[in-house]
Design a protein around this motif. Structure first.
Motif, PDB file in Angstrom:
ATOM      1  N   SER A 105       7.029  -0.150 -35.696  1.00  0.00           N
ATOM      2  CA  SER A 105       8.350  -0.092 -36.342  1.00  0.00           C
ATOM      3  C   SER A 105       8.976  -1.478 -36.526  1.00  0.00           C
ATOM      4  O   SER A 105       9.914  -1.622 -37.321  1.00  0.00           O
ATOM      5  CB  SER A 105       9.299   0.794 -35.534  1.00  0.00           C
ATOM      6  OG  SER A 105       9.542   0.231 -34.265  1.00  0.00           O
ATOM      7  N   ILE A 106       8.465  -2.486 -35.857  1.00  0.00           N
ATOM      8  CA  ILE A 106       9.066  -3.818 -35.912  1.00  0.00           C
ATOM      9  C   ILE A 106       9.041  -4.433 -37.313  1.00  0.00           C
ATOM     10  O   ILE A 106      10.067  -4.952 -37.770  1.00  0.00           O
ATOM     11  CB  ILE A 106       8.421  -4.753 -34.866  1.00  0.00           C
ATOM     12  CG1 ILE A 106       8.611  -4.188 -33.455  1.00  0.00           C
ATOM     13  CG2 ILE A 106       8.973  -6.165 -34.970  1.00  0.00           C
ATOM     14  CD1 ILE A 106      10.041  -3.989 -33.022  1.00  0.00           C
ATOM     15  N   PRO A 107       7.925  -4.396 -38.051  1.00  0.00           N
ATOM     16  CA  PRO A 107       7.962  -4.959 -39.415  1.00  0.00           C
ATOM     17  C   PRO A 107       8.938  -4.232 -40.342  1.00  0.00           C
ATOM     18  O   PRO A 107       9.586  -4.857 -41.179  1.00  0.00           O
ATOM     19  CB  PRO A 107       6.520  -4.807 -39.913  1.00  0.00           C
ATOM     20  CG  PRO A 107       5.703  -4.678 -38.702  1.00  0.00           C
ATOM     21  CD  PRO A 107       6.557  -4.026 -37.677  1.00  0.00           C
ATOM     22  N   ILE A 108       9.055  -2.929 -40.161  1.00  0.00           N
ATOM     23  CA  ILE A 108      10.002  -2.152 -40.973  1.00  0.00           C
ATOM     24  C   ILE A 108      11.428  -2.590 -40.677  1.00  0.00           C
ATOM     25  O   ILE A 108      12.234  -2.794 -41.589  1.00  0.00           O
ATOM     26  CB  ILE A 108       9.820  -0.650 -40.703  1.00  0.00           C
ATOM     27  CG1 ILE A 108       8.410  -0.214 -41.111  1.00  0.00           C
ATOM     28  CG2 ILE A 108      10.875   0.178 -41.415  1.00  0.00           C
ATOM     29  CD1 ILE A 108       8.005   1.135 -40.589  1.00  0.00           C
ATOM     30  N   ILE A 109      11.732  -2.759 -39.418  1.00  0.00           N
ATOM     31  CA  ILE A 109      13.072  -3.178 -39.011  1.00  0.00           C
ATOM     32  C   ILE A 109      13.354  -4.600 -39.496  1.00  0.00           C
ATOM     33  O   ILE A 109      14.454  -4.891 -39.980  1.00  0.00           O
ATOM     34  CB  ILE A 109      13.229  -3.060 -37.482  1.00  0.00           C
ATOM     35  CG1 ILE A 109      13.118  -1.600 -37.051  1.00  0.00           C
ATOM     36  CG2 ILE A 109      14.539  -3.661 -37.012  1.00  0.00           C
ATOM     37  CD1 ILE A 109      12.901  -1.407 -35.570  1.00  0.00           C
ATOM     38  N   ALA A 110      12.366  -5.484 -39.394  1.00  0.00           N
ATOM     39  CA  ALA A 110      12.546  -6.862 -39.851  1.00  0.00           C
ATOM     40  C   ALA A 110      12.778  -6.907 -41.357  1.00  0.00           C
ATOM     41  O   ALA A 110      13.658  -7.645 -41.837  1.00  0.00           O
ATOM     42  CB  ALA A 110      11.327  -7.699 -39.482  1.00  0.00           C
ATOM     43  N   LEU A 111      12.009  -6.133 -42.104  1.00  0.00           N
ATOM     44  CA  LEU A 111      12.182  -6.080 -43.553  1.00  0.00           C
ATOM     45  C   LEU A 111      13.567  -5.546 -43.919  1.00  0.00           C
ATOM     46  O   LEU A 111      14.234  -6.078 -44.816  1.00  0.00           O
ATOM     47  CB  LEU A 111      11.092  -5.208 -44.176  1.00  0.00           C
ATOM     48  CG  LEU A 111      11.094  -5.112 -45.680  1.00  0.00           C
ATOM     49  CD1 LEU A 111      10.810  -6.481 -46.294  1.00  0.00           C
ATOM     50  CD2 LEU A 111      10.063  -4.107 -46.133  1.00  0.00           C
ATOM     51  N   LEU A 112      14.018  -4.541 -43.211  1.00  0.00           N
ATOM     52  CA  LEU A 112      15.351  -3.984 -43.453  1.00  0.00           C
ATOM     53  C   LEU A 112      16.437  -5.008 -43.143  1.00  0.00           C
ATOM     54  O   LEU A 112      17.390  -5.166 -43.906  1.00  0.00           O
ATOM     55  CB  LEU A 112      15.545  -2.733 -42.602  1.00  0.00           C
ATOM     56  CG  LEU A 112      16.857  -1.993 -42.751  1.00  0.00           C
ATOM     57  CD1 LEU A 112      17.007  -1.459 -44.172  1.00  0.00           C
ATOM     58  CD2 LEU A 112      16.946  -0.860 -41.757  1.00  0.00           C
ATOM     59  N   ARG A 113      16.285  -5.729 -42.034  1.00  0.00           N
ATOM     60  CA  ARG A 113      17.265  -6.746 -41.659  1.00  0.00           C
ATOM     61  C   ARG A 113      17.320  -7.864 -42.700  1.00  0.00           C
ATOM     62  O   ARG A 113      18.404  -8.294 -43.101  1.00  0.00           O
ATOM     63  CB  ARG A 113      16.919  -7.328 -40.288  1.00  0.00           C
ATOM     64  CG  ARG A 113      17.893  -8.393 -39.808  1.00  0.00           C
ATOM     65  CD  ARG A 113      17.429  -9.049 -38.531  1.00  0.00           C
ATOM     66  NE  ARG A 113      16.123  -9.666 -38.622  1.00  0.00           N
ATOM     67  CZ  ARG A 113      15.909 -10.874 -39.145  1.00  0.00           C
ATOM     68  NH1 ARG A 113      16.908 -11.576 -39.625  1.00  0.00           N
ATOM     69  NH2 ARG A 113      14.686 -11.370 -39.189  1.00  0.00           N
ATOM     70  N   ILE A 114      16.165  -8.319 -43.156  1.00  0.00           N
ATOM     71  CA  ILE A 114      16.119  -9.394 -44.148  1.00  0.00           C
ATOM     72  C   ILE A 114      16.685  -8.926 -45.482  1.00  0.00           C
ATOM     73  O   ILE A 114      17.454  -9.643 -46.126  1.00  0.00           O
ATOM     74  CB  ILE A 114      14.684  -9.918 -44.292  1.00  0.00           C
ATOM     75  CG1 ILE A 114      14.276 -10.637 -43.008  1.00  0.00           C
ATOM     76  CG2 ILE A 114      14.543 -10.831 -45.491  1.00  0.00           C
ATOM     77  CD1 ILE A 114      12.804 -10.945 -42.905  1.00  0.00           C
ATOM     78  N   SER A 115      16.328  -7.705 -45.909  1.00  0.00           N
ATOM     79  CA  SER A 115      16.833  -7.213 -47.191  1.00  0.00           C
ATOM     80  C   SER A 115      18.332  -6.947 -47.150  1.00  0.00           C
ATOM     81  O   SER A 115      18.996  -6.983 -48.194  1.00  0.00           O
ATOM     82  CB  SER A 115      16.086  -5.958 -47.612  1.00  0.00           C
ATOM     83  OG  SER A 115      16.333  -4.907 -46.715  1.00  0.00           O
ATOM     84  N   ALA A 116      18.872  -6.687 -45.963  1.00  0.00           N
ATOM     85  CA  ALA A 116      20.317  -6.493 -45.834  1.00  0.00           C
ATOM     86  C   ALA A 116      21.054  -7.828 -45.788  1.00  0.00           C
ATOM     87  O   ALA A 116      22.283  -7.860 -45.834  1.00  0.00           O
ATOM     88  CB  ALA A 116      20.632  -5.683 -44.581  1.00  0.00           C
ATOM     89  N   GLY A 117      20.316  -8.929 -45.683  1.00  0.00           N
ATOM     90  CA  GLY A 117      20.935 -10.249 -45.671  1.00  0.00           C
ATOM     91  C   GLY A 117      21.545 -10.630 -44.339  1.00  0.00           C
ATOM     92  O   GLY A 117      22.448 -11.463 -44.285  1.00  0.00           O
ATOM     93  N   LEU A 118      21.034 -10.045 -43.259  1.00  0.00           N
ATOM     94  CA  LEU A 118      21.568 -10.344 -41.936  1.00  0.00           C
ATOM     95  C   LEU A 118      20.829 -11.541 -41.333  1.00  0.00           C
ATOM     96  O   LEU A 118      19.650 -11.752 -41.590  1.00  0.00           O
ATOM     97  CB  LEU A 118      21.423  -9.128 -41.027  1.00  0.00           C
ATOM     98  CG  LEU A 118      22.190  -7.889 -41.483  1.00  0.00           C
ATOM     99  CD1 LEU A 118      21.836  -6.702 -40.615  1.00  0.00           C
ATOM    100  CD2 LEU A 118      23.682  -8.138 -41.469  1.00  0.00           C
ATOM    101  N   SER A 119      21.521 -12.291 -40.534  1.00  0.00           N
ATOM    102  CA  SER A 119      20.932 -13.504 -39.954  1.00  0.00           C
ATOM    103  C   SER A 119      20.033 -13.159 -38.772  1.00  0.00           C
ATOM    104  O   SER A 119      19.970 -12.023 -38.313  1.00  0.00           O
ATOM    105  CB  SER A 119      22.033 -14.460 -39.500  1.00  0.00           C
ATOM    106  OG  SER A 119      22.661 -13.965 -38.343  1.00  0.00           O
TER     107      SER A 119
END
Length: 85
Positions: free
Chosen positions: A42-56
């Protein structure tokens, strides 16, 4: 306000996406390949979501905490289902 809501949403998604992985992880021997894979899938999915949301990068500990909590919750659900038949 908008960023706070986005952070809460991403952490909730991290939690919810990790519950099935934690549930399935309980069925495998500790430190086996599948056990390791289910912890990290689940980590790559969460990282992709965080990056696409524009979070630092400062949000990473919160999302990681949500993922760990989801893994623990999934494991608890699995053990309780096995105990109750």
């Amino acid at each position: 306000m908008q960023e706070s809501l986005t952070v809460v949403l991403v952490v909730c998604v991290a939690f919810l996406s990790s519950i099935p992985c934690g549930y399935l992880r309980q069925n495998y021997k500790k430190y086996s390949f599948m056990w390791f894979l289910l912890i990290h899938v689940s980590i790559p999915i969460i990282a992709l979501l965080r990056i696409s949301a524009g979070l630092s990068w400062r949000v990473i500990p919160l999302t990681l905490g949500g993922a760990v909590a989801g893994q623990i919750t999934g494991g608890i659900i699995n053990r309780r289902r096995k105990q109750n038949g």
